[in-house]
Design a protein around this motif. Sequence first.
Motif, PDB file in Angstrom:
ATOM      1  N   MET A 168      -7.031   3.779   5.202  1.00 44.76           N
ATOM      2  CA  MET A 168      -8.374   3.250   4.723  1.00 44.76           C
ATOM      3  C   MET A 168      -9.567   3.764   5.323  1.00 44.76           C
ATOM      4  O   MET A 168     -10.694   3.879   4.372  1.00 44.76           O
ATOM      5  CB  MET A 168      -8.210   1.645   4.586  1.00 44.76           C
ATOM      6  CG  MET A 168      -7.108   1.052   3.894  1.00 44.76           C
ATOM      7  SD  MET A 168      -6.750  -0.542   4.339  1.00 44.76           S
ATOM      8  CE  MET A 168      -8.218  -1.352   3.794  1.00 44.76           C
TER       9      MET A 168
ATOM     10  N   SER B  48      -2.084   1.401   8.022  1.00 46.69           N
ATOM     11  CA  SER B  48      -2.822   1.607   6.857  1.00 46.69           C
ATOM     12  C   SER B  48      -4.325   1.302   7.188  1.00 46.69           C
ATOM     13  O   SER B  48      -5.142   2.036   6.245  1.00 46.69           O
ATOM     14  CB  SER B  48      -2.602   0.152   6.150  1.00 46.69           C
ATOM     15  OG  SER B  48      -1.203   0.386   5.495  1.00 46.69           O
TER      16      SER B  48
ATOM     17  N   ASN C 162       0.558   4.869   1.506  1.00 43.25           N
ATOM     18  CA  ASN C 162      -0.289   5.705   2.296  1.00 43.25           C
ATOM     19  C   ASN C 162       0.293   7.403   2.309  1.00 43.25           C
ATOM     20  O   ASN C 162       1.401   7.513   2.454  1.00 43.25           O
ATOM     21  CB  ASN C 162      -0.094   5.241   3.716  1.00 43.25           C
ATOM     22  CG  ASN C 162      -0.916   3.694   3.887  1.00 43.25           C
ATOM     23  OD1 ASN C 162      -1.868   3.697   3.357  1.00 43.25           O
ATOM     24  ND2 ASN C 162      -0.167   2.868   4.895  1.00 43.25           N
TER      25      ASN C 162
ATOM     26  N   ARG D  19       0.910  -1.059   0.065  1.00 45.47           N
ATOM     27  CA  ARG D  19      -0.043  -0.017  -0.068  1.00 45.47           C
ATOM     28  C   ARG D  19       0.755   1.256   0.078  1.00 45.47           C
ATOM     29  O   ARG D  19       2.118   1.296   0.407  1.00 45.47           O
ATOM     30  CB  ARG D  19      -1.010   0.012   1.283  1.00 45.47           C
ATOM     31  CG  ARG D  19      -2.241  -0.765   1.155  1.00 45.47           C
ATOM     32  CD  ARG D  19      -3.277  -0.495   2.235  1.00 45.47           C
ATOM     33  NE  ARG D  19      -3.287   0.980   2.418  1.00 45.47           N
ATOM     34  CZ  ARG D  19      -4.220   1.695   1.841  1.00 45.47           C
ATOM     35  NH1 ARG D  19      -5.140   1.025   0.951  1.00 45.47           N
ATOM     36  NH2 ARG D  19      -4.191   3.079   2.169  1.00 45.47           N
TER      37      ARG D  19
ATOM     38  N   ILE E 286      -4.917  -6.367   5.654  1.00 43.94           N
ATOM     39  CA  ILE E 286      -3.774  -5.489   5.731  1.00 43.94           C
ATOM     40  C   ILE E 286      -3.463  -5.351   7.243  1.00 43.94           C
ATOM     41  O   ILE E 286      -2.224  -4.936   7.501  1.00 43.94           O
ATOM     42  CB  ILE E 286      -4.230  -3.896   5.190  1.00 43.94           C
ATOM     43  CG1 ILE E 286      -2.945  -3.039   5.113  1.00 43.94           C
ATOM     44  CG2 ILE E 286      -5.112  -3.117   5.991  1.00 43.94           C
ATOM     45  CD1 ILE E 286      -1.851  -3.802   4.190  1.00 43.94           C
TER      46      ILE E 286
ATOM     47  N   SER F 109       3.532  -1.948   3.249  1.00 40.02           N
ATOM     48  CA  SER F 109       3.087  -0.577   3.217  1.00 40.02           C
ATOM     49  C   SER F 109       4.178   0.401   2.942  1.00 40.02           C
ATOM     50  O   SER F 109       5.165   0.292   4.030  1.00 40.02           O
ATOM     51  CB  SER F 109       2.033  -0.148   4.406  1.00 40.02           C
ATOM     52  OG  SER F 109       2.420  -0.057   5.506  1.00 40.02           O
TER      53      SER F 109
END
Length: 506
Positions: free
Chosen positions: A201, A197, A20, A18, A103, A48
């Motif tokens: 999200m 994360s 971020n 991910r 995640i 991430s």
Amino acid sequence: MQDLTIIAATGTALPAPRQNRHYIAGAWVDSAGDTIDRLSPAHGVLVSRSADGTAADAEAAIAAARAAFDDGRWSRLSGRARAAVLLRVADLIEANVDDFALIETLETGKPISQARGEVAGAADLWRYAAALARTVQGDSHNALGEDMLAVVLKEPIGVVSIITPWNFPFWILGQKLPFALAAGCTCVVKPSEMTPSTTVMLCDLLAQAGLPAGVVNVVLGYGQTVGAVLTAHSQVDMVTFTGSTAVGKQITRTAGDTLKKVALELGGKNPQVIFPDADLASAADAVTFGTYFNAGQCCNAGSRIIVHEDIADDFVARVVALSRRVAFGDPLDPATQVGAIVTPEHAAKIDAAVQAAVAEGASVVLGGAALAVPGLGPQFYQPSVIRGVTPGMAIARDEVFGPVLTVLTFRTLDEAIALTNDATYGLSAGVWSENIHTCLAFARAAQAGTVWTNTWMDGFPEVTFGGMKQSGQGRELGRYGLEEFLEVKSLVMRVGRTRTPWVNGP
């Protein structure tokens, strides 16, 4: 390795890392700083890459929250309108449980089944907070005389900094953010740099639910930079923090310069006291759960038992036998009950605490060493039970934050209570007995914010949570969790022109 239950790597395909960014004033923002990489504790791969926030990023987020509070886009809405948004957030969380849980598992190392339960459970926290949004009320005083009327109002405290830890990143955010929003506050959130994360999200879900821009802002990064600004800034009215007692003390000192409100949920060294008349099978199972849940990386971990000396040998044998059956291993296997330790440094700290106890004269009944899971690596720790512990040993007093149980013994109720309260912490405690009088006597004397009787770690959104002594200050969940984010204002009104002049007229 001692006859343990190990679940090897599943070989599950992992998602791409991910990316971020900060979320400020309703927009995604790149940082002026560097980025922070998070490797999976269990799998060793990049999970991430997150923006590394600066003081300027934190200040921009605070300014956005301040503007959103002052113009009333959220704080002046009706409780009904705020509740409607929170309920939509809860629905969206439930619709995205699997994505969030995956995640969270990869960043924290916790089992996927546990992560799913926590994400789904967080939706219930949002729903309960939504219900509370419609119940904010004060008091009236109509017995002050026929010419006077007073009302006590409860208003949102203002801009709240929310700083969350790595061990339960989404759940603990759910213990704070929806309650602050229900009260009408605006917020700046800083998740742990290790587990950012799911907080990021959530921002997409907040926007989809119709939360106005600027009401919730997220700044990523480290405590020394971002966290320091969020606790010291004059435009922040309150800080709520979950984490270590040492950091909580520092936050209190920093926040004292502006006299902002501080709510802290900190460490624990939580005892379970087992009497001879207890249901020993149920107690042993609960002790096993309390020791190894989240690999012991839990402020509520039942990290020490105080067991009556007449049943100590039998009870410890029960716990050791159950410990061997607890499934340690790949967090992506639904059968796994205990996953990886969050970092190699923390794993080394756990082991150092165990070895220091041995050096002080304690004995390791089970475990006491790192655990290598086939196909994954060494960032795990064996289920560990330590006997021969005396009250003065560090392992009996300090929070280990790992899958390690220490065993002490007692002879009388008074001795059990004294051992329970002989701690700098006071988060939770438990008592096991079929005698209700024993349970009530213990519960009233135990210096702990929560006392469980014949159970461990059962929790509900309606039931308030928080600690005594150096386990923190303030409360989360329940009605008291909402009250933390409200300021009290008295409004005193005179009815008619009845006031006697202070200055004599001409």
